[in-house]
Design an enzyme around this catalytic site. Sequence first.
Site, PDB file in Angstrom:
ATOM      1  N   GLU A   1       0.799  -1.224   0.000  1.00 23.49           N
ATOM      2  CA  GLU A   1       0.000   0.000   0.000  1.00 23.49           C
ATOM      3  C   GLU A   1       0.836   1.281   0.000  1.00 23.49           C
ATOM      4  O   GLU A   1       0.699   2.141   0.886  1.00 23.49           O
ATOM      5  CB  GLU A   1      -0.979  -0.007   1.181  1.00 23.49           C
ATOM      6  CG  GLU A   1      -2.012  -1.101   1.047  1.00 23.49           C
ATOM      7  CD  GLU A   1      -3.166  -0.998   2.024  1.00 23.49           C
ATOM      8  OE1 GLU A   1      -3.036  -0.279   3.035  1.00 23.49           O
ATOM      9  OE2 GLU A   1      -4.199  -1.640   1.778  1.00 23.49           O
TER      10      GLU A   1
ATOM     11  N   GLU B   1      -5.217  -8.642  -0.353  1.00 22.92           N
ATOM     12  CA  GLU B   1      -5.997  -8.525   0.886  1.00 22.92           C
ATOM     13  C   GLU B   1      -7.462  -8.319   0.532  1.00 22.92           C
ATOM     14  O   GLU B   1      -7.774  -7.671  -0.477  1.00 22.92           O
ATOM     15  CB  GLU B   1      -5.557  -7.325   1.753  1.00 22.92           C
ATOM     16  CG  GLU B   1      -4.243  -7.494   2.452  1.00 22.92           C
ATOM     17  CD  GLU B   1      -3.862  -6.297   3.316  1.00 22.92           C
ATOM     18  OE1 GLU B   1      -4.766  -5.614   3.848  1.00 22.92           O
ATOM     19  OE2 GLU B   1      -2.661  -6.049   3.439  1.00 22.92           O
TER      20      GLU B   1
HETATM   21  C1  BG6 Z   1      -4.681  -2.676   4.818  1.00 23.94           C
HETATM   22  C2  BG6 Z   1      -3.338  -2.997   5.400  1.00 23.94           C
HETATM   23  O1  BG6 Z   1      -4.782  -1.282   4.718  1.00 23.94           O
HETATM   24  O2  BG6 Z   1      -5.824  -2.996   5.515  1.00 23.94           O
HETATM   25  C3  BG6 Z   1      -3.354  -3.914   6.608  1.00 23.94           C
HETATM   26  O3  BG6 Z   1      -2.467  -3.496   4.422  1.00 23.94           O
HETATM   27  C4  BG6 Z   1      -4.564  -3.592   7.457  1.00 23.94           C
HETATM   28  O4  BG6 Z   1      -2.146  -3.753   7.272  1.00 23.94           O
HETATM   29  C5  BG6 Z   1      -5.811  -3.844   6.653  1.00 23.94           C
HETATM   30  O5  BG6 Z   1      -4.605  -4.270   8.663  1.00 23.94           O
HETATM   31  C6  BG6 Z   1      -7.094  -3.578   7.409  1.00 23.94           C
HETATM   32  O6  BG6 Z   1      -7.050  -2.291   7.933  1.00 23.94           O
HETATM   33  P1  BG6 Z   1      -7.263  -2.020   9.473  1.00 23.94           P
HETATM   34  O7  BG6 Z   1      -7.031  -0.565   9.613  1.00 23.94           O
HETATM   35  O8  BG6 Z   1      -8.651  -2.422   9.781  1.00 23.94           O
HETATM   36  O9  BG6 Z   1      -6.259  -2.842  10.201  1.00 23.94           O
END
Ligand code: BG6
Length: 468
Positions: free
Chosen positions: A165, A368
Amino acid sequence: MQYREPKPFPEGFLWSAATAAYQIEGAWDADGKGPSIIDTWTPPEGTSDFTVASDHYHRYGEDVALLAELGLKAYRFSISWPRIIPDGTGEVNPAGIAFYHRLIDALVEHGIEPIVTMYHFDLPLALDQQGAWSNRATIEAFAKYAEILFREYGEKVKYWLTINEQNNMILYGDVIGTSKPGTSKRELYQTNHHLALAQARAFQLCHALVPGGKIGPAPNFALVYPETCHPLDVLAADDLNVIRHWLYFDLAVDGVYNSIAWSYLEEKGATPDILPGDLETLSAGRPDFLGFNYYNTQTVARPSEDDTQRQSKVADQQMSPGEAGVYDSADNPYLAKTEFGWEVDPIGLRASFRALWNRYRLPLLVTENGLGAFDRLEDGHVHDQYRIDYLRDHVAQIRLAIGDGVDALGYCPWSAIDLVSTHQGVAKRYGFVYVDRDEFDLKDLTRHRKDSFYWYQRLIASNGGDLA
Ligand code: BG6
C-alpha cells in the site's frame, strides 16, 4: 454480463490468506530485532500497541499447522526489515534471518507456497531518524535489504511483493502510523518518488537473483464511482482514481508519471525532484503481476465550495474525507457498511479486476480482502457467519471476473489469523483463527478455529466450487 454458468477457478489458483509482520509477530525487540517506526508510534487511545500482537514469532509452528489444516495453497506474510537489518543499513541479524527460514521451511513442508511482502509499513526507526523515505539514501538501503532477501530466500520463495500500500502510506500515513501528521504534500510526493524507485530496483534485483521469481506491487485499490452522471461528478471520480490508483500503478507497471496526476502535483506545488537517470530506473523495472488490496469502493462528487462537509467526515484509509477543489466524498446508497463504517461492495471487486486488467493486462492477485468485526468467543467457538457472507460474496465475484477473461492468480483474504488492526486495535478482528486476547489483557493467546475457518477449508478443498 450475468453468466448463467460461471467458469471454474483455474487449477493452481492460489487460495491463500495474508498477514503482516508487525501486526502478528509481536517480539518487537526479541533476538536482535531493531525498532521500527511502528514501535515508537502511539496508536489511538484505547487500542493496543504491537509489542506482543498475536505472538506469532513464538507460535509460528502452531500457526503454520493451522494454516495447513485450513488447506491453504499459499500464505502471504511480510518480512520485518528491522528484524533482518536492525538499523536499516548495517549488520545483518542472523537470528532474524533464521526466523524467516524456519517459517518458510514450515510452510514449504506443508505444501504452502510462500508469498513474501518485503515491506509492510515497518520502516527501521534508524532510517526514519535520517529522514525516512524523503531521504534518497533510503532507496539504496532498500536495495541492499532486497538483495539480502532474494539471495537468502530466493531458492524457496518464488512470489514476491515489494511495498504494501504505497498509496495509503502517502495518502493516509498519519492514520496508519507511517508518516507524521502535518507532513507537507511536497515531502509526501518526494517520498512517493523514492518508494517508486526503490520498488523498480527490487523488480530488477528479483529478476536477476531469483530464478523463476515473480514480483509485483501491492497498492490498495478502492475503485471510485461518481455519485451521479453529472459530467463534473464523473471527472471528480476520474481524478480520485488517478490520485489514489493510477499514479501508483502507472509508475509500477510502465515507469511513468500519469499526466493527470502530474498536473495535480503541479497545482499543489508537490512535484518531486527527479534526478537524471530516475526515469530510466523506473522504466527498467517491470512487475510480473499486480497485487491489490481490496476492501471497498468509494463514491465521490464534484467538490463543493463549503469546506465544513469535508472537515466533519470521519476518515481513514478506506473512507476519504474529500479534498478541496478536487472532490467531495459521498455515501453510496446501494451499499451496506461494516461495523467500522467501511462500505461493502463485492461487485466492486469484479469491477476492480476489470479496470486493472483492461489497463495493464497483467495477472492479478488479490493480496488482501476481508471483514473487520467484533467477534465473540463463546465456549471455544466464534460464529462469524457475517464474515463467511462477506468472503463468499467476494469470491463469487472473482469467479465472474474469471469469466470475463481476467487472469486471476489467487486470493489472500485478510487475515489468516487474528492480528492487531493498523489503528483500531485487537477488537477489530479479521482472521479465520481467533486469538484469545483483549486490547490490554493478553490472556493466554490460545488459537480457536472460527466458523469461517471451516467454510474456507471447504471452499479450498473444492477449488472454489463449494461456496455455500
Ligand atoms: C490494509 C493494510 O490497509 O488494511 C493492513 O495493508 C490492514 O495492514 C488492513 O490491517 C485492514 O485495515 P485495518 O485498519 O482495519 O487494520
